[in-house]
Every structure is written in C-alpha cells, then in structure tokens.
Design an enzyme around this catalytic site. Sequence first.
Site: not given
Length: 665
Positions: A115, A92
């Site tokens: 993501h 992330s």
Amino acid sequence: MNRPKASVKNSWFRMQASNESEADIYIYDEIGYWGVTAKQFVANLKALGDITHINLHINSPGGDVFDGIAIFNALKHHGASITAYIDGLAASMASVIAMVGNPVIMPENTMMMIHKPWGFTGGDANDMRDYADLLDKLEGVLIPAYMAKTGKSQEEIAAMLEDETWLSGAECLALGFADEVTPSLQAMACIQSKRIEEFEKMPRTIRNMITPPRNTTQRDPQPTITQPVITAPENVNATDIRQQVIAEQKARVNNIQDLFAMFGGKHQELQAQCVADVECSVEQAKDKLLAELGKSATPSNKSTQAQTQAHVYAGNGNFVGDGIRQALMARAGYEDMQRDNVYNGTTLRELARMSLTERGFGVASYNPMQMVGFALTHSTSDFGNILLDVANKALLQGWDESAETFEQWTKKGQLSDFKTAHRVGMGGFPSLRQVREGAEYKYITTGDKGETIALATYGEIFSVTRQAIINDDLNQLTDVPMKMGRAAKATIGDLVYATLTANGKLSDGKTLFHADHKNMATGAIDISNLDKGRQLMRTQKEGERALNIRPAYILVPVALETTANQTIKSASVKGADVNAGVINPIQNFAEVIAEARLDDADPAAWYLAAAQGSDTIEVAYLNGVDAPYIDQQEGFTTDGIATKVRIDAGVAPLDYRGLVKSSGK
C-alpha cells in the site's frame, strides 16, 4: 570463529547462525517495536560474520518506513544469497524487505500486502502539505524494490499501492512477488502489534489467524525470542568511552539543529534549550517542537483573518523552495514582498542551509564553505535553480532596459539553425502574372538570389562564488547579470550599426549604398535635402514597377539630433515667419532616431530608413528567441557556480531600396 552469544530481549527480530556459512533471521511483529531500531538490526547482521546464505523468515505487519529502508539496503548489499520465507504475513514495509529474497517462498495460506506509505503529523496547512510531499517521496523510494522483483512498470505498482492490495501466495506467484508456493501452514505465530487494525481491506480470514480473539486481553510483549549480542571486552578504555560520548552528543546536537532548521529559525529559544539539555533526545526535541507549534495553531473551522490571507506559493508543492525564491525576488526588487513569507530578510547563507534541510539533508556538521557548495551542487537541492531564476530575471531586465535604438527600425527575424540562409528582398516578386481561364498556374522560385544571413553565438561567463553567498553579496546575482544583459543587447546594436556604416557588398557585387542603387545623396539636413532623399526612396523600382517605399525614420548622429528635430517638426519653413503661411512640406514625415555610434563612424552623414519590418537590415535570432540565455554549472576553475550568458543572433542587410544615405556634405 566465535559467534556472538544469544541473550533474551524484547524485539521484533532475532538472528542466529546455523553454521559457519549460514544464518537464520526472523522478522516477527512490527518493525521498530519495543524501541528497537534498524541500527541494532544492522549491527547484529554485521556480527554474524562472513556468512554466504541467509534464511529470512517474515511474519510482520510492517512498521517504521525509514527503519525498513535501512534493513532492505543492509540485506540487499550484504553479499549473501537470501531465501525469504513468508511465514504468515508480509504487509506494508515488511513486503518491501521481502523483495530482497531470491527466491521468495510463500505457503498457500500466507498473505502479502502492499500500500501507499501513510502516517500522521501536526501543524498548519503548509506542515501538512510538506508531510504529504514526504509520503509521496517515500512511495517513489519503495516502488523500485517491487519493480525489480516483479518486472512490472512503475504505473502498475503505483496502482496496486493506491488500492491497498492483498495477495495470497498463489497471487504473489502469478504476479511475480513470490517465486514458489508451498502447502499451507498449520499455525502461525501471533503478531502483538495493533498496527494490523489500521489496514482497511485486510481479509477476515487472515485477520482471524494472526490477531488474538476479541474476548481475550491483549497481552504485553513477552521476551520469547533471542538474538545475538556482542559481549563487551573485559578491559574498557576510558578514553574510548569519552570519545564515544562526545561523538554521540555531537550527533544529537547536529540532528536537533537540523530539525529546527526546517522551520526557518523561528524557534531558536526552544532549540537552545533542547541542545543544552544533554538528556533531551532528538525524539523528545520533536515532541517539544510539535507542542510549540500547536500553541499557535487554530482549528481549521475558525480561521483568523491572518490565516485566510496567508500566502500560498506556486502550486508545485515545493513550499520552502517557492518561499525562498519569492523572498529573494522581493529582496532584489523584482517582486512585491509577501508579508507572511518567513524567509523575508534571511541571508543567502541561511537560505542555502534551509534549501538542504527541507530536503532532509543534515548540514550541521558542515563548515559554511562545504554547506554552501553542497547547496549549489546537490542534484536535489533547489538553491542553485533559485539563484539561476534571480540572475535570469536581472539579465532580462538589463536586456529590456538597455537604451538601444536598432529595434525601432530594423526587421526582426528567426532562423532554426546556424546554416547560411537566403532572404528575398522587397522586389523579389515584381508582379503576379495573369492566369487565363483553364490555364495552369506557373511556379516562381527565388533560388539563391537573395541576400544571405547566418547566426553566430556571443557570450561571456561570470561566477557566483561561495564567498559571495556566505558574505550575503546579492550583487553577483543582480548587478552583474543585469550589466551582462545590457551588454548582450549592445552587442546586437554594434552589429547593426557596423553593418549600416561599413557599406559592405550585397549579392549583386555592389555596396549597400551605391550610385547604381540610387540610394545615395549629399548635403546637410534641411528641407531640400531631406525631400531629395525621400524622392530617392519613393521612386525605387523592381523592374518597371515602382515600389513606392516611404521613409519612416531618419537616423542621425547625436550631434545632428537637434537640427533634425527642428527641421522635421517645425510647422513652417526655416527663416519664414510662423504666420506667413509657408508650411513645412516635410513636417513629421519621419521619426528622428539619434545614435551615438553614428558620431563615431561619420558625424556628418545621415540616413533614411523604411518602416519597421521592411527589408532594410534584419536581426535574426535562433528560433525567434530575442533575449539572452543563461546557464549554470559547477565551476572547476572558480569556487562556486559558473554562469554563462549567451545569445544566438545574426545581422545582415536585406535590400538597399529601403535605405538612403546622405554624406551630409
């Protein structure tokens, strides 16, 4: 050089200088965990001094996006060379921070995950959509970091974010996210954050390596890492402390005001309470505001009538901007007022502020002139475009409602550029030649024999000043452009009637109305003289062929309007008894158009014109756009926005045979 001493403290990062020019930074665990923010990270980074190389070690599931962006920017612009080591997981936001490394080094058994930004919020449908817009904007901020490192396109990165892509060290090397792969690590540090449980596609192998076994108790974070701290000076200045406290309180108040401004000033009482409570932080104010919003929330499966009738603005996702635009349009009288629009009745000054706070810009520290100027000129603010829309609506209304007569009888055309063009008149092709069996068709060309026409630009500039916005003066947005719209059409009218009355020369070297053109008559308006004018037009020829042009309009000065209507519309001849059976032979043969400009030119002269669209006088517009344009730019000589109104048009006579002039004497 004195380095800051290390102290034991719960944190997700630690920093230490290994020598005078090099430092090690460890980002281990969730960014923003334990209440430690990027502000502390950046402060400690500065405290390291003038280092030239940073060894950045990462083992993190990600964390707060805004903290991560601040860390990424601080490292990227630090000036030191950075080697990034992925010691376990860079997921992330941690993967974004890793992109500052050059090189990025990953052992074979470490992982990276990228993501789409995600989060949760509360509120009504609009609040949820606004939050979705925020997540999309954040994605647009993060993608360039991956693009710069990998060389991949925006579309490729976006597709990987959509899929929650997990990459091994070897895969990162192949795709450009890493520059070097080393042998596998024997062990990895444990990540305390439960954030990893939220990753849907996390490989089981990496999950087992970095999370505690399920039959063990999750332990509280332990103070196992150290980081440098700056020791406070021995002599504390009371004035400095007081100024610092005042500055912190001012920042707190400004941030709270910006927070509540995003909701259209609907919770002012709660805002006042939060501001007055010096112990109320911005985060606590957010919680209170969310609780207040929740009081009026209704479960989605139990919508009330008011909710089902709630107005949803234009489908571009910009709910605040669309709401402001609709409220201003309604206030100006161009649209119906939407009862559920929270911006109804809001002043221009407040709308300017809301257009900024909706974009996340804090404005509480600006004075009114600065705030309005920022709203008008900032590249991401809607406010300037919204004002332009309102002004353009007023401009077009002024154009459409202008009492001009030229459009009723002239021919409308278009030109694609400002070069001189040639037109073919009514008699450009006298007849078609017979083509005998087996014979070839012959070309006919117009050459440069037709009349010429060219475009010119006409325009003026007016300004929408900051003072007008602050004073809530809607006149500069409505009345001024409306009058300029009328002036634009009047300009075309001036050109048309100047062309008609000036009697300029045509391409044959003779004036528009000339004895050789057989389109000149004499006498006042009566049945006999009108009939003579009609005969002149009907008998016009191209070579030996009669064109049989019928008059459709009689153009008269206003002084002759009544006489013309009586003569043309009467059922019987003037002077005869209505029942005598003497009909009016020219009854309704043409429509009367009274034009005041003709009074100024010659109050006795009158004209006959062929049907609209015939080759009489052409009004041509650039690319066929028969309305004025409006543009805006930040004013240099005026304190506001300079608004330019212009129209590109050309007027010229096309053919003398569709016009007849009588001197009226």
